[in-house]
Design an enzyme around this catalytic site. Sequence first.
Site, PDB file in Angstrom:
ATOM      1  CG  HIS A 222      65.368  17.207  -2.106  1.00  0.00           C
ATOM      2  ND1 HIS A 222      65.551  16.154  -2.968  1.00  0.00           N
ATOM      3  CD2 HIS A 222      65.978  16.827  -0.932  1.00  0.00           C
ATOM      4  CE1 HIS A 222      66.233  15.183  -2.365  1.00  0.00           C
ATOM      5  NE2 HIS A 222      66.496  15.567  -1.114  1.00  0.00           N
ATOM      6  CG  HIS A 270      68.342  15.311 -11.184  1.00  0.00           C
ATOM      7  ND1 HIS A 270      69.637  15.093 -10.764  1.00  0.00           N
ATOM      8  CD2 HIS A 270      67.541  14.693 -10.289  1.00  0.00           C
ATOM      9  CE1 HIS A 270      69.609  14.361  -9.660  1.00  0.00           C
ATOM     10  NE2 HIS A 270      68.351  14.105  -9.350  1.00  0.00           N
ATOM     11  CG  ASP A 321      60.040  14.315  -6.929  1.00  0.00           C
ATOM     12  OD1 ASP A 321      59.762  13.367  -6.183  1.00  0.00           O
ATOM     13  OD2 ASP A 321      60.934  15.142  -6.683  1.00  0.00           O
TER      14      ASP A 321
HETATM   15  C1  LIG Z   1      63.863  13.581  -6.277  1.00  0.00           C
HETATM   16  C2  LIG Z   1      64.361  14.975  -6.550  1.00  0.00           C
HETATM   17  O1  LIG Z   1      64.636  15.705  -5.623  1.00  0.00           O
HETATM   18  S1  LIG Z   1      64.594  15.440  -8.135  1.00  0.00           S
HETATM   19  C3  LIG Z   1      64.482  17.215  -8.154  1.00  0.00           C
HETATM   20  C4  LIG Z   1      63.079  17.675  -7.878  1.00  0.00           C
HETATM   21  N1  LIG Z   1      62.979  19.111  -8.062  1.00  0.00           N
HETATM   22  C5  LIG Z   1      62.223  19.672  -9.026  1.00  0.00           C
HETATM   23  O2  LIG Z   1      61.574  19.039  -9.826  1.00  0.00           O
HETATM   24  C6  LIG Z   1      62.205  21.185  -9.055  1.00  0.00           C
HETATM   25  C7  LIG Z   1      62.296  21.757 -10.450  1.00  0.00           C
HETATM   26  N2  LIG Z   1      63.630  21.646 -10.953  1.00  0.00           N
HETATM   27  C8  LIG Z   1      64.591  22.570 -10.611  1.00  0.00           C
HETATM   28  O3  LIG Z   1      64.330  23.543  -9.891  1.00  0.00           O
HETATM   29  C9  LIG Z   1      65.996  22.316 -11.084  1.00  0.00           C
HETATM   30  O4  LIG Z   1      66.007  21.568 -12.256  1.00  0.00           O
HETATM   31  C10 LIG Z   1      66.866  21.634  -9.994  1.00  0.00           C
HETATM   32  C11 LIG Z   1      66.856  22.462  -8.706  1.00  0.00           C
HETATM   33  C12 LIG Z   1      66.309  20.246  -9.664  1.00  0.00           C
HETATM   34  C13 LIG Z   1      68.291  21.476 -10.510  1.00  0.00           C
HETATM   35  O5  LIG Z   1      68.725  22.711 -10.671  1.00  0.00           O
HETATM   36  P1  LIG Z   1      70.183  23.209 -11.114  1.00  0.00           P
HETATM   37  O6  LIG Z   1      71.070  22.116 -11.481  1.00  0.00           O
HETATM   38  O7  LIG Z   1      70.630  24.109 -10.043  1.00  0.00           O
HETATM   39  O8  LIG Z   1      69.831  23.963 -12.421  1.00  0.00           O
HETATM   40  P2  LIG Z   1      69.146  25.376 -12.529  1.00  0.00           P
HETATM   41  O9  LIG Z   1      67.991  25.518 -11.600  1.00  0.00           O
HETATM   42  O10 LIG Z   1      70.227  26.388 -12.405  1.00  0.00           O
HETATM   43  O11 LIG Z   1      68.614  25.284 -14.009  1.00  0.00           O
HETATM   44  C14 LIG Z   1      69.422  25.450 -15.172  1.00  0.00           C
HETATM   45  C15 LIG Z   1      68.532  26.063 -16.253  1.00  0.00           C
HETATM   46  O12 LIG Z   1      67.454  25.196 -16.547  1.00  0.00           O
HETATM   47  C16 LIG Z   1      66.203  25.809 -16.211  1.00  0.00           C
HETATM   48  N3  LIG Z   1      65.401  24.850 -15.506  1.00  0.00           N
HETATM   49  C17 LIG Z   1      65.837  23.839 -14.725  1.00  0.00           C
HETATM   50  N4  LIG Z   1      64.783  23.172 -14.225  1.00  0.00           N
HETATM   51  C18 LIG Z   1      63.690  23.765 -14.713  1.00  0.00           C
HETATM   52  C19 LIG Z   1      62.319  23.534 -14.537  1.00  0.00           C
HETATM   53  N5  LIG Z   1      61.894  22.557 -13.751  1.00  0.00           N
HETATM   54  N6  LIG Z   1      61.438  24.347 -15.167  1.00  0.00           N
HETATM   55  C20 LIG Z   1      61.872  25.344 -15.961  1.00  0.00           C
HETATM   56  N7  LIG Z   1      63.170  25.618 -16.169  1.00  0.00           N
HETATM   57  C21 LIG Z   1      64.059  24.841 -15.529  1.00  0.00           C
HETATM   58  C22 LIG Z   1      66.570  26.954 -15.282  1.00  0.00           C
HETATM   59  O13 LIG Z   1      65.609  27.973 -15.312  1.00  0.00           O
HETATM   60  C23 LIG Z   1      67.906  27.371 -15.825  1.00  0.00           C
HETATM   61  O14 LIG Z   1      67.693  28.138 -16.972  1.00  0.00           O
HETATM   62  P3  LIG Z   1      68.604  29.414 -17.310  1.00  0.00           P
HETATM   63  O15 LIG Z   1      69.998  28.841 -17.455  1.00  0.00           O
HETATM   64  O16 LIG Z   1      67.989  29.934 -18.540  1.00  0.00           O
HETATM   65  O17 LIG Z   1      68.469  30.295 -16.109  1.00  0.00           O
HETATM   66  O1  LIG Z   2      69.902  13.624  -6.306  1.00  0.00           O
HETATM   67  C1  LIG Z   2      69.259  14.662  -6.143  1.00  0.00           C
HETATM   68  O2  LIG Z   2      69.786  15.811  -6.148  1.00  0.00           O
HETATM   69  C2  LIG Z   2      67.803  14.644  -5.962  1.00  0.00           C
HETATM   70  C3  LIG Z   2      67.215  13.316  -6.236  1.00  0.00           C
HETATM   71  O3  LIG Z   2      66.972  12.943  -7.351  1.00  0.00           O
HETATM   72  C4  LIG Z   2      66.979  12.421  -5.105  1.00  0.00           C
HETATM   73  O4  LIG Z   2      67.330  12.745  -3.966  1.00  0.00           O
HETATM   74  O5  LIG Z   2      66.418  11.328  -5.318  1.00  0.00           O
END
Ligand SMILES: CC(=O)SCCNC(=O)CCNC(=O)[C@H](O)C(C)(C)COP(=O)(O)OP(=O)(O)OC[C@H]1O[C@@H](n2cnc3c(N)ncnc32)[C@H](O)[C@@H]1OP(=O)(O)O
Ligand SMILES: O=C([O-])CC(=O)C(=O)O
Length: 379
Positions: A222, A270, A321
């Site tokens: 997050h 995301h 981010d």
């Molecule tokens: C303001 C905010 O909070 S925005 C979010 C900030 N967080 C991040 O940047 C962390 C990195 N990103 C992630 O971990 C994810 O994209 C999340 C947690 C934000 C969303 O995750 P989910 O919707 O649960 O998707 P999930 O993690 O299951 O990813 C789906 C697929 O995409 C891949 N994927 C998603 N994000 C990434 C990433 N950042 N890097 C590499 N692979 C990724 C996963 O490995 C998965 O692949 P698979 O199906 O081959 O296993």
């Molecule tokens: O909506 C989300 O899951 C994460 C995000 O982008 C935020 O909180 O700004």
Amino acid sequence: MTETQIHKGLAGVTVDTTSVSKVNPESNSLLYRGYPVQELAAEVSFENVAWLLWHGELPTETEAKSFRTFERSHRALADNVKAAIDLLPLTCHPMDVGRTAVSVLGANHPKAEDSSPEAELEKATELFAAFPAVVAYDQRRRRGLDAVGPREDLGYAANFLWMTFGEEAAPEVVDAFNTSMILYAEHSFNASTFTARVITSTLADLHSAVTGAIGALKGPLHGGANEAVMHTFEEIGIREDESTQEAAARAKAWMDDALAQKKKVMGFGHRVYKSGDSRVPTMKAALDDMIKHYGRPEILGLYEGLETAMQEAKGIKPNLDYPAGPTYHLMGFDTEMFTPLFIAARITGWTAHIMEQRASNSLIRPLSAYEGQDERHLS
Ligand SMILES: CC(=O)SCCNC(=O)CCNC(=O)[C@H](O)C(C)(C)COP(=O)(O)OP(=O)(O)OC[C@H]1O[C@@H](n2cnc3c(N)ncnc32)[C@H](O)[C@@H]1OP(=O)(O)O
Ligand SMILES: O=C([O-])CC(=O)C(=O)O
């Protein structure tokens, strides 16, 4: 027997209604109380966006004037908040400092247990006004510098930068910072806001809900992703004498290697947006301004190299981010201070949701499907 459907991570589950914001992944848009966030970022101060999130309408000129006066007169940190921060080791994460400071501010508040709409709004506004001083105080103490007091002649963003760096920021920098605060302010039922709503649903107080939300924001999946992005840049190596192209080539090679090792790279992907985060173009434009302002083309190279390689390999787009991290770096914040900056912004959205939850409450308590030991007995 019908099989229970499990919604791991509550993905795709709609748990309640909200009037605060609308995240629309189909049109790649984000509305705060109906207004596109890009329009707000271009034309409105963060203070007035905070008002909008709490009240549902932008302030009139008279309202904005009295809100400005209130906010500016509540910026100073209470002595016991400073003392509590001073007791924390410099080795702790600044998010721990933010979480502790909000807890102390709650303990200080004479209306801590008053959940009337008037008291909630007063507490939210005071927290919004005081939190920048927490971040600035902590950033300066980590650099061995004395605190710099707030200035009532400066707006929220300019004063935040003043208290942190002890000098007036250039107007372009103030604008970019204001933009980042607006884009970070609110995003419907993300993990930290949902945490705040869960805590509120037990009828606990506003500061407890914000303290819990800070805990949820800290994680790298997050809010913690903004500092994780910078750690990636640092791991690749920031070389100020490098051209955009040279930096991009090194960044691309790093990403190809990371993805070959099946690493998750923070700042990409995301839960809701699958074809790009609505806020990224606006934040990227602010980053571009800062790259130009500080004359740092290699940062653009690192940014574009990683983005291109991720797009080519997995088609995954950056989230907010990703451009926010290097923007804060260029402004001069230490990497670990980036997520506390997110707190400062998101206090507005969290508290708007706390008030909404309180106004139409139902205890949030989902079910689980048991898969442990069958019933057994001690003898
Ligand atoms: C303001 C905010 O909070 S925005 C979010 C900030 N967080 C991040 O940047 C962390 C990195 N990103 C992630 O971990 C994810 O994209 C999340 C947690 C934000 C969303 O995750 P989910 O919707 O649960 O998707 P999930 O993690 O299951 O990813 C789906 C697929 O995409 C891949 N994927 C998603 N994000 C990434 C990433 N950042 N890097 C590499 N692979 C990724 C996963 O490995 C998965 O692949 P698979 O199906 O081959 O296993
Ligand atoms: O909506 C989300 O899951 C994460 C995000 O982008 C935020 O909180 O700004």
